[in-house]
Every structure is written in C-alpha cells, then in structure tokens.
Scaffold this active site. Structure first.
Site, mmCIF file in Angstrom:
data_model
loop_
_atom_site.group_PDB
_atom_site.id
_atom_site.type_symbol
_atom_site.label_atom_id
_atom_site.label_comp_id
_atom_site.label_asym_id
_atom_site.label_seq_id
_atom_site.Cartn_x
_atom_site.Cartn_y
_atom_site.Cartn_z
ATOM 1 N N GLY A 54 71.566 61.353 36.608
ATOM 2 C CA GLY A 54 72.198 61.498 37.596
ATOM 3 C C GLY A 54 73.810 61.623 36.693
ATOM 4 O O GLY A 54 75.007 61.585 37.661
ATOM 5 N N SER A 55 73.644 61.173 35.671
ATOM 6 C CA SER A 55 75.038 60.777 34.581
ATOM 7 C C SER A 55 75.355 62.656 33.936
ATOM 8 O O SER A 55 76.669 62.791 33.901
ATOM 9 C CB SER A 55 75.244 59.544 33.850
ATOM 10 O OG SER A 55 74.414 59.685 33.120
ATOM 11 N N ARG A 109 48.844 24.589 42.624
ATOM 12 C CA ARG A 109 46.771 24.761 42.229
ATOM 13 C C ARG A 109 46.523 24.237 41.004
ATOM 14 O O ARG A 109 46.969 23.257 40.575
ATOM 15 C CB ARG A 109 47.024 26.096 41.681
ATOM 16 C CG ARG A 109 45.598 27.007 40.646
ATOM 17 C CD ARG A 109 45.185 27.744 40.387
ATOM 18 N NE ARG A 109 44.824 28.476 39.210
ATOM 19 C CZ ARG A 109 42.969 28.670 39.323
ATOM 20 N NH1 ARG A 109 43.253 28.705 41.206
ATOM 21 N NH2 ARG A 109 42.639 29.221 39.050
ATOM 22 N N GLN A 164 52.847 36.034 35.317
ATOM 23 C CA GLN A 164 52.316 35.703 34.441
ATOM 24 C C GLN A 164 51.427 34.223 34.991
ATOM 25 O O GLN A 164 50.432 33.533 34.607
ATOM 26 C CB GLN A 164 52.393 35.383 33.650
ATOM 27 C CG GLN A 164 51.898 35.540 32.369
ATOM 28 C CD GLN A 164 51.153 36.140 31.753
ATOM 29 O OE1 GLN A 164 51.364 37.968 32.028
ATOM 30 N NE2 GLN A 164 50.440 36.647 30.190
ATOM 31 N N GLN A 219 52.167 22.442 29.462
ATOM 32 C CA GLN A 219 53.418 21.871 28.795
ATOM 33 C C GLN A 219 54.480 23.481 29.047
ATOM 34 O O GLN A 219 55.713 23.828 29.496
ATOM 35 C CB GLN A 219 53.584 21.793 27.557
ATOM 36 C CG GLN A 219 55.741 21.305 27.111
ATOM 37 C CD GLN A 219 55.330 21.429 26.016
ATOM 38 O OE1 GLN A 219 54.426 21.651 24.767
ATOM 39 N NE2 GLN A 219 55.965 20.312 25.724
ATOM 40 N N GLY A 270 48.163 34.073 37.498
ATOM 41 C CA GLY A 270 47.208 34.515 36.349
ATOM 42 C C GLY A 270 46.565 35.878 37.187
ATOM 43 O O GLY A 270 47.541 36.927 37.529
ATOM 44 N N GLU A 312 78.619 49.738 44.375
ATOM 45 C CA GLU A 312 77.421 49.381 44.837
ATOM 46 C C GLU A 312 76.770 48.403 43.105
ATOM 47 O O GLU A 312 75.524 47.567 43.078
ATOM 48 C CB GLU A 312 77.289 50.600 44.643
ATOM 49 C CG GLU A 312 75.358 50.795 45.295
ATOM 50 C CD GLU A 312 73.959 50.955 44.223
ATOM 51 O OE1 GLU A 312 73.130 50.897 44.787
ATOM 52 O OE2 GLU A 312 74.488 51.613 43.050
HETATM 53 C C1 LIG Z 1 65.107 55.029 43.746
HETATM 54 C C2 LIG Z 1 66.407 55.460 43.193
HETATM 55 C C3 LIG Z 1 67.146 55.790 44.659
HETATM 56 C C4 LIG Z 1 68.364 56.740 44.340
HETATM 57 N N1 LIG Z 1 69.367 57.146 44.733
HETATM 58 C C5 LIG Z 1 70.063 57.586 45.061
HETATM 59 C C6 LIG Z 1 71.735 57.364 46.107
HETATM 60 O O1 LIG Z 1 71.387 57.334 46.960
HETATM 61 N N2 LIG Z 1 71.758 58.608 45.514
HETATM 62 C C7 LIG Z 1 72.353 59.741 44.536
HETATM 63 O O2 LIG Z 1 72.613 60.064 43.988
HETATM 64 N N3 LIG Z 1 71.257 59.216 43.721
HETATM 65 C C8 LIG Z 1 70.483 58.399 43.253
HETATM 66 N N4 LIG Z 1 69.488 57.165 42.838
HETATM 67 C C9 LIG Z 1 69.751 58.701 41.540
HETATM 68 C C10 LIG Z 1 70.244 57.534 40.322
HETATM 69 O O3 LIG Z 1 71.395 56.966 40.343
HETATM 70 C C11 LIG Z 1 69.566 58.339 39.428
HETATM 71 O O4 LIG Z 1 68.136 58.240 38.945
HETATM 72 C C12 LIG Z 1 69.946 57.851 37.502
HETATM 73 O O5 LIG Z 1 71.268 58.163 37.889
HETATM 74 C C13 LIG Z 1 69.741 58.053 36.610
HETATM 75 O O6 LIG Z 1 69.493 59.451 36.370
HETATM 76 P P1 LIG Z 1 68.242 60.625 36.276
HETATM 77 O O7 LIG Z 1 67.320 59.603 37.705
HETATM 78 O O8 LIG Z 1 68.347 62.078 36.230
HETATM 79 O O9 LIG Z 1 67.904 60.102 34.993
HETATM 80 P P2 LIG Z 1 68.047 60.750 33.592
HETATM 81 O O10 LIG Z 1 69.629 61.301 33.397
HETATM 82 O O11 LIG Z 1 67.184 62.758 33.117
HETATM 83 O O12 LIG Z 1 68.207 59.681 32.354
HETATM 84 C C14 LIG Z 1 66.670 59.597 31.749
HETATM 85 C C15 LIG Z 1 67.081 58.088 30.886
HETATM 86 O O13 LIG Z 1 68.375 59.519 29.671
HETATM 87 C C16 LIG Z 1 69.214 57.932 29.341
HETATM 88 N N5 LIG Z 1 70.376 58.487 29.851
HETATM 89 C C17 LIG Z 1 70.227 59.541 30.811
HETATM 90 N N6 LIG Z 1 72.226 60.234 31.030
HETATM 91 C C18 LIG Z 1 73.005 58.627 29.759
HETATM 92 C C19 LIG Z 1 73.924 57.957 29.539
HETATM 93 N N7 LIG Z 1 75.197 58.892 29.792
HETATM 94 N N8 LIG Z 1 74.075 57.017 27.953
HETATM 95 C C20 LIG Z 1 72.921 57.133 28.185
HETATM 96 N N9 LIG Z 1 71.146 56.956 27.370
HETATM 97 C C21 LIG Z 1 71.900 57.784 29.279
HETATM 98 C C22 LIG Z 1 68.710 56.428 29.966
HETATM 99 O O14 LIG Z 1 67.602 55.836 29.439
HETATM 100 C C23 LIG Z 1 68.185 57.350 31.162
HETATM 101 O O15 LIG Z 1 67.374 56.263 32.188
HETATM 102 C C24 LIG Z 1 68.432 57.143 42.962
HETATM 103 C C25 LIG Z 1 67.260 57.098 41.933
HETATM 104 C C26 LIG Z 1 65.945 56.003 41.908
HETATM 105 C C27 LIG Z 1 65.467 56.128 41.439
#
Ligand SMILES: Cc1cc2nc3c(=O)[nH]c(=O)nc-3n(C[C@H](O)[C@H](O)[C@H](O)COP(=O)(O)OP(=O)(O)OC[C@H]3O[C@@H](n4cnc5c(N)ncnc54)[C@H](O)[C@@H]3O)c2cc1C
Length: 385
Positions: free
Chosen positions: A130-131, A270, A339, A282, A342, A244
C-alpha cells in the site's frame, strides 16, 4: 460537550434517528452475510450524510468537519462498516474529486456522489504494498485522444457496487522517490471496457465493505478522464488520505463505545450469587473504568483535532495520530468487552466480538499504523508538526 452547537446537534439527531430506526435492526445481519449495505448507503445519501462537507454548489450540506466526525462516531457505534464505505466514497474518492476536479467533473461525479445517486471507490494500493508506491506498475499512456490504462489494484473498498473508480496510475517515465511526482488520477466509469472487477474478499472484519481487486487491460479512457494535474496528484492524495485517517478517530471512538456500552450493560445485568458482575468483582469495575478512561481520552483527541481541522489546519500529523490511537483504543476496549462477557462473548450471535474484528482491521485498512508512524516521523524531522 464543548464542541456541540445547534447545527451540529441537528445533524447528529438526524444520524441518531437513522441509526436507531434503520441501521441497528440490520447491523448483525450485514456482519453475518457480508452484503454491502446498499439500502443504508442510499438512505445516508438521501439524508445528506454522504455530502456533509461538500459545498452546497455541488449538492452537499456545506457543513464542517466536526459535524462529519459526530455522524461517523454515531454510525460506527452500531455498524462500523457503513462508515468505511462512506469514507472510501466521500473522503478518498470524493476528496480527490473535490480538490482536483474541474467544474464539469464535479457536476458529473461529485454532485451525484453527495446525494448517493452514484457510489465511488478509490484505487491506489497495488500488490507490491500500500505505501510502496515507488514499485507500483499501473500505467496510463496517452494514445491520440485517449488514455490507455494497464495494471491492477488490490484491496479496494466498494468494488462491484461502485459506479465510478478514481484510480492512481503512473504517467511519467519514472516516479520521483521523494515527492512521488509522476502519478496521475483518473476517473473510470464502472462499465468501461478493459476494467475488470474482482470478487469481494472474505475478511476478518469490515464485513460488507466489498473490498477486493480491480484490473485494467487496455482500458481506454477519454482524455477528460484525467483528474487534476498530469503527474501531480500525490499532494492531493496525501490530503484526502489524511481526511480518511482523521475519520478513523471518530469511527474508532464509535467502535469502542459500541463495545463498552454492551459490556457495561451485561456486567450490570448478569448475576452470580445474587450480585451483578459489576458489584461482585472489583476487576470487572476496574476494567470498565479503564475502558471508559481510554474512550474519553480518545474523544478529547478526536474533537480537539477536528476543531483544528475546522480552523483550516491540514492536521497531517495529528490526523495520522487519530488513526493510530483510534485503532489502539478500539482494539483494546473491544477485546476487554469480549473478556467481560466471558464465554458468550466469543459467540458471534452475542454481537460483541464483531467490534473487535472491525477494530483490528482499522490498524491496516487504508494504511498500516506502522507506515503512518514513519509518515509522522518524517513530518517531525521536517518540522511540519
Ligand atoms: C479492508 C481494507 C480496505 C481497504 N481499502 C482500500 C481502498 O479503498 N483503497 C486503497 O487504495 N487501498 C485500500 N486498502 C489497502 C490498504 O491501504 C493497505 O492494505 C495498507 O496500505 C497496507 O498495505 P499492504 O496490505 O500492501 O501491506 P504491506 O505493505 O505488505 O505491509 C505489511 C506490513 O509491513 C509493515 N510496513 C509496510 N510498509 C511500511 C512502512 N512504510 N513503514 C513501516 N512499516 C511498514 C506494516 O507492519 C504492514 O502492516 C484496504 C485494505 C483493507 C484491509
């Protein structure tokens, strides 16, 4: 509450009434069937909840960000996934249209989106991460009067139900690794040949958000499908993504409150040995007080951040903090709520464990909290906080 005023209260009442009469009765069913909440989504549009911050010129309410937060919190107490679908529609895709669209594009797409007539999705994420935009491969090439797209996106919300996809594609030779210049946004109507829409994934939480893959094979788009400057959409993407992330604050607050209210009621009702669990243990009371404290701390952070946003601040860092803190608090509170129930807390039909499943996804969906921490660190280093 210090952040309430008459206008906000009016809209909150609309949302409360909608949740009470229309959302609550079907919330469990949507979680169980994973069906996209189409009827609720359309109704939210009719009530103005999909265009709260959109200007009146384009069919919105012209309201402020705090009003939006109040609505998101209220809905998330009962059905968090509806706010997720709303976020992808109004904040991600709608945000880009609002910031980058020409008046013609806004009239054609933003106005009907604000009323719920059409549904939007936003496609950025690719299989490489994603990033990790520098390794994205979805590309658009101008051929004569048309753009031709090839590539694919994964984990995109609102797929299948969306009428319009706002998609990021590379339009430059190379992506600038620092500014991410070289990406452009495109508006793609759902019936465009060459756009293939996959199946919604079966996920841990956010059941009903219709999240899955889309791909493009020689997908021809009219020239006017380009949204915003050629190769220069990333700044707007950063801002719409921030909106967002911000919304994850009130949504997480709603998730935590939903779980807490159930746990409090259960602990009071309960009985064992003639005493409620609340009076007997407690540890039960202390858990509830800690949960309540976390909720109120999150509330302060959420509404002070939204107040700054209403003053015109972008909240790049604090917006990301809301997602990080919100995911943490909602996951903690909903875990403790299970939790306190239960054994029956683990039974799906009890309806409390779904809050934990939704909270868990909050830490990843849209951006992982780890990636957001890195974003904040960069902002700190560049003295942008
Ligand atoms: C339910 C759902 C809805 C979504 N909807 C959309 C949407 O509408 N549009 C859209 O474009 N995307 C959407 N996404 C995608 C979402 O943005 C990505 O899942 C998210 O950015 C993480 O990318 P990835 O899944 O490829 O994980 P990866 O990039 O493979 O990352 C795996 C793990 O590595 C670590 N990591 C990764 N990159 C970094 C970094 N730069 N710095 C530090 N740690 C890092 C983190 O722990 C991360 O969880 C959606 C995801 C989900 C689960």
């Amino acid at each position: 509450m210090w952040y309430m005023n008459e206008e906000r209260q009016l809209m909150l009442n609309v949302a409360r009434d909608f949740v009470e009469k229309e959302v609550k009765p079907v919330a469990m069913q949507i979680d169980r069937t994973s069906e996209f909440p189409m009827k609720l989504f359309k109704r939210a549009g009719e009530l103005g909840l999909l265009g709260v911050t959109v200007s009146e010129e384009y069919g919105g309410l012209g309201g402020d960000q705090t009003t939006l937060a109040l609505i998101m919190e209220e809905i998330a107490k009962s059905l968090p996934v509806l706010t997720v679908a709303m976020g992808a529609h109004s904040l991600l895709a709608g945000g880009l249209l609002d910031m980058l669209g020409t008046p013609q594009q806004k009239n054609k797409y933003l106005a009907p989106a604000a009323s719920g007539e059409i549904i939007l999705a936003c496609g950025s994420t690719e299989a490489v991460g994603g990033s990790n935009q520098i390794e994205f491969t979805t590309r658009a090439v101008l051929e004569g009067d048309e753009w031709v797209l090839n590539g694919g996106k994964v984990l995109i919300s609102n797929i299948g139900v969306a009428d319009v996809y706002v998609v990021l594609a590379i339009t430059a030779e190379k992506i600038d690794p620092v500014t991410r210049g070289g990406f452009s946004a495109f508006i793609i109507e759902a019936n465009t040949p060459g756009l293939n829409v996959g199946k919604a994934e079966h996920k841990l939480g956010w059941h009903g958000s219709a999240t899955g893959s889309i791909s493009f094979k020689n997908c021809h788009l009219p020239k006017e499908s380009l949204l915003g400057p050629l190769g220069g959409c990333m700044q707007a993407m950063f801002v719409s993504a921030t909106a967002e992330f911000l919304s994850c604050g009130p949504v997480s607050l709603g998730v935590a409150e939903g779980a807490y209210e159930m746990a409090l009621k259960y602990s009071m009702e309960r009985e064992q040995c003639g005493q409620s669990m609340f009076d007997r243990f407690q540890v039960t009371r202390h858990k509830l007080v800690k949960m309540y404290t976390e909720i109120e701390s999150l509330r302060s952070l959420v509404y002070s951040t939204y107040a700054n946003r209403d003053q015109g601040e972008l909240c790049l860092a604090t917006g990301r903090m809301l997602k990080i803190k919100g995911a943490e608090v909602s996951e903690y509170v909903s875990r403790e709520a299970i939790q306190l129930f239960g054994g029956v807390g683990t039974v799906v039909d009890t309806g409390v464990e779904r809050f934990w499943r939704d909270a868990k996804v909050m830490a990843i969906g849209g951006a992982s909290v780890e990636a957001l921490m890195d974003n904040i660190a960069t902002l700190i280093k560049n003295k942008m906080v």
